[in-house]
Design a protein around this motif. Structure first.
Motif, mmCIF file in Angstrom:
data_model
loop_
_atom_site.group_PDB
_atom_site.id
_atom_site.type_symbol
_atom_site.label_atom_id
_atom_site.label_comp_id
_atom_site.label_asym_id
_atom_site.label_seq_id
_atom_site.Cartn_x
_atom_site.Cartn_y
_atom_site.Cartn_z
ATOM 1 N N PHE A 20 28.705 -18.096 -4.186
ATOM 2 C CA PHE A 20 27.513 -19.115 -4.400
ATOM 3 C C PHE A 20 28.150 -20.079 -5.327
ATOM 4 O O PHE A 20 28.054 -21.455 -5.057
ATOM 5 C CB PHE A 20 26.523 -18.533 -4.953
ATOM 6 N N LEU A 26 21.916 -15.335 -9.255
ATOM 7 C CA LEU A 26 21.922 -15.472 -7.665
ATOM 8 C C LEU A 26 20.486 -16.314 -7.357
ATOM 9 O O LEU A 26 20.520 -17.166 -6.444
ATOM 10 C CB LEU A 26 21.910 -14.322 -6.797
ATOM 11 N N SER A 70 20.639 -20.314 -5.641
ATOM 12 C CA SER A 70 19.982 -20.047 -4.223
ATOM 13 C C SER A 70 18.922 -21.214 -4.533
ATOM 14 O O SER A 70 18.655 -21.921 -3.186
ATOM 15 C CB SER A 70 19.393 -18.916 -4.080
ATOM 16 N N TYR A 91 19.674 -24.661 -2.569
ATOM 17 C CA TYR A 91 19.606 -24.733 -1.127
ATOM 18 C C TYR A 91 18.006 -24.624 -0.543
ATOM 19 O O TYR A 91 17.237 -23.831 -1.069
ATOM 20 C CB TYR A 91 20.661 -23.538 -0.594
ATOM 21 N N THR A 122 19.227 -19.711 2.397
ATOM 22 C CA THR A 122 20.194 -18.763 1.682
ATOM 23 C C THR A 122 20.191 -17.492 2.491
ATOM 24 O O THR A 122 19.193 -16.927 3.006
ATOM 25 C CB THR A 122 19.655 -18.132 0.384
ATOM 26 N N SER A 159 13.389 -16.456 -5.478
ATOM 27 C CA SER A 159 14.139 -17.583 -4.950
ATOM 28 C C SER A 159 13.085 -18.455 -4.335
ATOM 29 O O SER A 159 12.253 -18.114 -3.660
ATOM 30 C CB SER A 159 15.046 -17.194 -4.213
ATOM 31 N N SER A 170 14.244 -20.680 -2.303
ATOM 32 C CA SER A 170 14.998 -20.843 -1.064
ATOM 33 C C SER A 170 14.518 -19.988 -0.118
ATOM 34 O O SER A 170 14.048 -18.877 -0.358
ATOM 35 C CB SER A 170 16.582 -20.768 -1.162
ATOM 36 N N VAL A 221 15.210 -17.117 1.852
ATOM 37 C CA VAL A 221 16.327 -16.259 1.808
ATOM 38 C C VAL A 221 16.340 -15.120 3.070
ATOM 39 O O VAL A 221 15.152 -14.540 3.220
ATOM 40 C CB VAL A 221 16.283 -15.430 0.524
#
Length: 138
Positions: free
Chosen positions: A47, A88, A92, A95, A98, A127, A129, A131
């Motif tokens: 990452f 993480l 993440s 973005y 992920t 997150s 994002s 995932v």
């Protein structure tokens, strides 16, 4: 062979999109390739290597962790599972998508797999994002 094809295909997609891809191959022969903390450390490193081009600085989460460790007098050393999962999630969020792939989970230490599963569940639920996690085993 199949896993390599999947990862190569996803790498191409990740390069075109606002997408981060990280993967890890477990190996029972190497202690550092079968426990949750080293697995998550390797994913975290991937990452960090692929920060978005507009990121010319170290992310706040990484700097925060460094500062915390510096205050405690031990900046070096691997991160633990909790530190990794928090970082993480932080990374993440740079973005839209992920993807995390963990191959050969059956070679991961059986009595520590729950720690890995809990960390992955945390990443998914915290997150911003989208995932996706793929885990393979025999």
């Amino acid at each position: 062979m199949y896993r390599s094809f999947v990862i190569d295909t996803l790498k191409i997609e990740a390069e075109r999109d606002d997408h981060i891809l990280a993967y890890f191959y477990c190996d029972y022969k190497e202690p550092k390739r079968r426990a949750p903390a080293p697995i998550l450390n390797a994913i975290l490193k991937q990452f960090c290597i692929k920060l978005p081009p507009d990121q010319n600085k170290i992310p706040k989460g990484i700097l925060g962790e460094y500062s915390k460790r510096e205050d405690q007098g031990h900046v070096s050393g691997a991160l633990n599972t909790n530190e990794c999962k928090t970082l993480l999630v932080d990374l993440s969020n740079y973005y839209l998508k992920t993807t995390i792939i963990i191959d050969a989970l059956d070679e991961c230490l059986y009595n520590t797999r729950n720690g890995l599963f809990n960390a992955l569940k945390y990443i998914i639920s915290h997150s911003q994002s989208k995932v996706k996690i793929s885990i393979t085993s025999r």
